[in-house]
Motif scaffolding. Structure first.
Motif, PDB file in Angstrom:
ATOM      1  N   PRO A  17       2.999  39.294   5.091  1.00 28.36           N
ATOM      2  CA  PRO A  17       4.058  39.668   4.136  1.00 28.36           C
ATOM      3  C   PRO A  17       3.874  39.065   2.744  1.00 28.36           C
ATOM      4  CG  PRO A  17       5.005  39.076   6.253  1.00 28.36           C
ATOM      5  CD  PRO A  17       3.561  38.687   6.311  1.00 28.36           C
ATOM      6  N   TYR A  18       3.071  37.999   2.650  1.00 31.83           N
ATOM      7  CA  TYR A  18       2.906  37.295   1.376  1.00 31.83           C
ATOM      8  C   TYR A  18       1.538  37.559   0.752  1.00 31.83           C
ATOM      9  CZ  TYR A  18       6.743  35.299   3.862  1.00 31.83           C
ATOM     10  OH  TYR A  18       7.899  35.176   4.585  1.00 31.83           O
ATOM     11  N   ARG A  19       0.760  38.415   1.424  1.00 29.15           N
ATOM     12  CA  ARG A  19      -0.579  38.771   0.943  1.00 29.15           C
ATOM     13  C   ARG A  19      -1.405  37.525   0.638  1.00 29.15           C
ATOM     14  NH1 ARG A  19       1.084  43.704  -3.215  1.00 29.15           N
ATOM     15  NH2 ARG A  19       2.260  44.938  -1.693  1.00 29.15           N
ATOM     16  N   ALA A  20      -1.230  36.530   1.463  1.00 33.00           N
ATOM     17  CA  ALA A  20      -1.904  35.250   1.242  1.00 33.00           C
ATOM     18  C   ALA A  20      -3.372  35.315   1.648  1.00 33.00           C
ATOM     19  CB  ALA A  20      -1.200  34.149   2.033  1.00 33.00           C
ATOM     20  N   LYS A  21      -4.150  34.535   0.969  1.00 29.99           N
ATOM     21  CA  LYS A  21      -5.567  34.405   1.296  1.00 29.99           C
ATOM     22  C   LYS A  21      -5.743  33.252   2.274  1.00 29.99           C
ATOM     23  CE  LYS A  21     -10.087  33.765  -0.927  1.00 29.99           C
ATOM     24  NZ  LYS A  21     -10.766  33.732  -2.247  1.00 29.99           N
ATOM     25  N   ILE A  22      -6.632  33.416   3.251  1.00 33.87           N
ATOM     26  CA  ILE A  22      -6.914  32.334   4.181  1.00 33.87           C
ATOM     27  C   ILE A  22      -8.272  31.720   3.872  1.00 33.87           C
ATOM     28  CG2 ILE A  22      -7.867  33.913   5.938  1.00 33.87           C
ATOM     29  CD1 ILE A  22      -6.791  31.873   8.045  1.00 33.87           C
ATOM     30  N   VAL A  23      -8.295  30.400   3.836  1.00 37.22           N
ATOM     31  CA  VAL A  23      -9.548  29.651   3.749  1.00 37.22           C
ATOM     32  C   VAL A  23      -9.721  28.975   5.102  1.00 37.22           C
ATOM     33  CG1 VAL A  23     -10.793  27.766   2.633  1.00 37.22           C
ATOM     34  CG2 VAL A  23      -9.324  29.273   1.270  1.00 37.22           C
ATOM     35  N   TYR A  24     -10.704  29.425   5.854  1.00 31.30           N
ATOM     36  CA  TYR A  24     -10.900  28.932   7.217  1.00 31.30           C
ATOM     37  C   TYR A  24     -12.123  28.024   7.268  1.00 31.30           C
ATOM     38  CZ  TYR A  24     -11.527  28.854  12.270  1.00 31.30           C
ATOM     39  OH  TYR A  24     -11.672  28.445  13.572  1.00 31.30           O
ATOM     40  N   ILE A  25     -11.922  26.799   7.743  1.00 22.82           N
ATOM     41  CA  ILE A  25     -13.026  25.851   7.851  1.00 22.82           C
ATOM     42  C   ILE A  25     -13.693  26.037   9.208  1.00 22.82           C
ATOM     43  CG2 ILE A  25     -13.747  23.457   7.634  1.00 22.82           C
ATOM     44  CD1 ILE A  25     -12.357  24.707   5.138  1.00 22.82           C
ATOM     45  N   SER A  26     -14.898  26.572   9.169  1.00 22.49           N
ATOM     46  CA  SER A  26     -15.648  26.825  10.390  1.00 22.49           C
ATOM     47  C   SER A  26     -16.778  25.801  10.529  1.00 22.49           C
ATOM     48  CB  SER A  26     -16.178  28.263  10.396  1.00 22.49           C
ATOM     49  OG  SER A  26     -16.690  28.606  11.672  1.00 22.49           O
ATOM     50  N   THR A  27     -17.798  26.136  11.275  1.00 24.25           N
ATOM     51  CA  THR A  27     -18.768  25.128  11.684  1.00 24.25           C
ATOM     52  C   THR A  27     -20.172  25.695  11.849  1.00 24.25           C
ATOM     53  OG1 THR A  27     -19.357  23.668  13.545  1.00 24.25           O
ATOM     54  CG2 THR A  27     -18.088  25.609  14.062  1.00 24.25           C
ATOM     55  N   GLU A  28     -21.164  24.809  11.755  1.00 27.05           N
ATOM     56  CA  GLU A  28     -22.546  25.194  12.042  1.00 27.05           C
ATOM     57  C   GLU A  28     -22.763  25.452  13.523  1.00 27.05           C
ATOM     58  OE1 GLU A  28     -23.550  20.803  12.626  1.00 27.05           O
ATOM     59  OE2 GLU A  28     -22.262  22.281  13.594  1.00 27.05           O
ATOM     60  N   ALA A  29     -21.783  25.074  14.348  1.00 31.93           N
ATOM     61  CA  ALA A  29     -21.910  25.275  15.794  1.00 31.93           C
ATOM     62  C   ALA A  29     -21.860  26.747  16.191  1.00 31.93           C
ATOM     63  CB  ALA A  29     -20.815  24.505  16.530  1.00 31.93           C
ATOM     64  N   VAL A  30     -21.628  27.643  15.226  1.00 33.56           N
ATOM     65  CA  VAL A  30     -21.689  29.079  15.542  1.00 33.56           C
ATOM     66  C   VAL A  30     -23.138  29.534  15.717  1.00 33.56           C
ATOM     67  CG1 VAL A  30     -19.525  29.574  14.343  1.00 33.56           C
ATOM     68  CG2 VAL A  30     -21.698  29.831  13.118  1.00 33.56           C
ATOM     69  N   PHE A  31     -24.103  28.665  15.386  1.00 30.39           N
ATOM     70  CA  PHE A  31     -25.518  29.001  15.541  1.00 30.39           C
ATOM     71  C   PHE A  31     -26.109  28.302  16.768  1.00 30.39           C
ATOM     72  CE2 PHE A  31     -24.764  29.340  10.890  1.00 30.39           C
ATOM     73  CZ  PHE A  31     -24.982  30.707  10.771  1.00 30.39           C
ATOM     74  N   ASP A  32     -27.193  28.874  17.294  1.00 28.86           N
ATOM     75  CA  ASP A  32     -27.772  28.342  18.534  1.00 28.86           C
ATOM     76  C   ASP A  32     -28.665  27.127  18.321  1.00 28.86           C
ATOM     77  OD1 ASP A  32     -30.080  29.475  17.459  1.00 28.86           O
ATOM     78  OD2 ASP A  32     -30.122  31.157  18.864  1.00 28.86           O
ATOM     79  N   GLY A  33     -29.047  26.849  17.069  1.00 28.71           N
ATOM     80  CA  GLY A  33     -29.818  25.647  16.784  1.00 28.71           C
ATOM     81  C   GLY A  33     -31.298  25.738  17.090  1.00 28.71           C
ATOM     82  N   LYS A  34     -31.822  26.942  17.231  1.00 27.80           N
ATOM     83  CA  LYS A  34     -33.236  27.085  17.588  1.00 27.80           C
ATOM     84  C   LYS A  34     -34.185  26.872  16.414  1.00 27.80           C
ATOM     85  CE  LYS A  34     -32.603  30.091  21.606  1.00 27.80           C
ATOM     86  NZ  LYS A  34     -32.907  31.417  22.220  1.00 27.80           N
ATOM     87  N   ARG A  35     -33.676  27.052  15.160  1.00 25.81           N
ATOM     88  CA  ARG A  35     -34.607  26.907  14.036  1.00 25.81           C
ATOM     89  C   ARG A  35     -34.042  26.159  12.833  1.00 25.81           C
ATOM     90  NH1 ARG A  35     -33.414  30.228   9.984  1.00 25.81           N
ATOM     91  NH2 ARG A  35     -32.184  32.107  10.326  1.00 25.81           N
ATOM     92  N   GLY A  36     -32.728  26.111  12.636  1.00 28.28           N
ATOM     93  CA  GLY A  36     -32.148  25.392  11.511  1.00 28.28           C
ATOM     94  C   GLY A  36     -32.242  26.142  10.197  1.00 28.28           C
ATOM     95  N   ASN A  37     -31.702  25.516   9.139  1.00 30.07           N
ATOM     96  CA  ASN A  37     -31.680  26.094   7.790  1.00 30.07           C
ATOM     97  C   ASN A  37     -31.020  27.470   7.789  1.00 30.07           C
ATOM     98  OD1 ASN A  37     -32.227  25.948   4.988  1.00 30.07           O
ATOM     99  ND2 ASN A  37     -34.047  27.223   5.245  1.00 30.07           N
ATOM    100  N   TYR A  38     -29.887  27.573   8.467  1.00 29.05           N
ATOM    101  CA  TYR A  38     -29.206  28.859   8.615  1.00 29.05           C
ATOM    102  C   TYR A  38     -28.487  29.255   7.327  1.00 29.05           C
ATOM    103  CZ  TYR A  38     -30.030  28.461  13.629  1.00 29.05           C
ATOM    104  OH  TYR A  38     -30.626  28.354  14.862  1.00 29.05           O
TER     105      TYR A  38
END
Length: 277
Positions: free
Chosen positions: A101-122
């Motif tokens: 209702p307020y047309r607000a923007k969301i800033v969501y703090i996520s994580t590097e854990a969304v990657f599998d870690g097989k190579r890095g530098n994502y």
């Protein structure tokens, strides 16, 4: 940000946490902050504080009606659902619904854990493939945000460390407690992350808010092994060398992403972000 009288209203979820308190300390002067907390209230008198439960849509809507936010920064942990992707998905969906209702923007703090870690530098263009429940929960939240609103900023970061009002961050405190108890702490030298100080991350977030960035972006420091990072922490605290010893993930039974270091080239381009050691 259509409501002219509330265009500077910012609701911070997790305001008493490490990053949340850093966001409060570094907020631009013209920002009207509202501090949300679930358990522990931030000790301050400058800004209004509101107890919030993301699992209760009724109270969530009441909070939004009071704040009328132009921006909601989700910097809170989602206990006890951090390792429950299905429930995390529901909580974020409820939050987005209450903001509409307020047309607000969301800033969501996520994580590097969304990657599998097989190579890095994502980079932001790499496909998330989480292998932990925590990573899956964060990825599910990301997908809900992208599907249900076009007004968002998802910030993926790494280990967040630093001082808060009641002491050190949990990871650093655990390290020092181990050293005090055992005289030594073992940390993996074949696990790589991109640790960042909470104050540096908070300042980068406000810069991204100022330029009204939309989409996904990585904010983190340079690639380090957990062993290197831990040595740096103890040396800065005045400990002598030798208190942190190397260990190897390959010799353990743990299933942890090996290298989830983040590429921050986009942040450098957008806000001239400079990764530190």
């Amino acid at each position: 940000m259509k409501h002219s009288n509330t265009k500077n209203n910012v609701l911070i979820l997790g305001s008493s946490g490490l990053l949340g308190s850093a966001l409060v300390n570094t907020a631009p002067r013209n920002t009207r902050l509202f501090l949300a907390y679930r358990k522990n209230k931030l000790r301050q008198k400058k800004y209004p504080s509101l107890r919030i439960d993301l699992g209760n849509i009724v109270t969530l809507k009441k909070t939004m009606k009071i704040v009328k936010p132009a921006l909601v920064i989700h910097a809170s942990r989602i206990e006890p659902y951090e390792n429950n992707p299905k429930q995390a998905k529901k909580l974020i969906a409820s939050l987005i619904q209450s903001m509409k209702p307020y047309r607000a923007k969301i800033v969501y703090i996520s994580t590097e854990a969304v990657f599998d870690g097989k190579r890095g530098n994502y980079s932001e263009n790499d496909m998330p493939q989480p292998i932990t429940l925590y990573g899956r929960a964060k990825h599910e939240a990301e997908k809900v945000i992208q599907k249900q609103t076009g007004n968002y900023m998802i910030i993926r970061t790494s280990y967040i460390y630093g001082k808060k009002r009641n002491g050190l961050d949990e990871r650093t405190k655990k390290l020092f407690d181990e050293i005090k108890k055992n005289g030594v702490a073992f940390r993996f030298q074949d696990i790589y992350r991109s640790p960042i100080n909470a104050q540096d991350l908070a300042q980068a977030i406000w810069k991204l808010v100022r330029v009204d960035f939309q989409g996904i972006i990585h904010i983190a420091n340079k690639r380090q092994s957990i062993f290197q990072f831990s040595k740096m922490l103890v040396q800065r605290a005045g400990y002598k060398k030798g208190y942190v010893k190397p260990n190897l993930l390959k010799n353990s039974l743990l299933r942890i992403p090996r290298d989830t270091s983040l590429n921050t080239a986009l942040a450098k381009k957008i806000i001239q972000f400079v990764s530190k050691e």
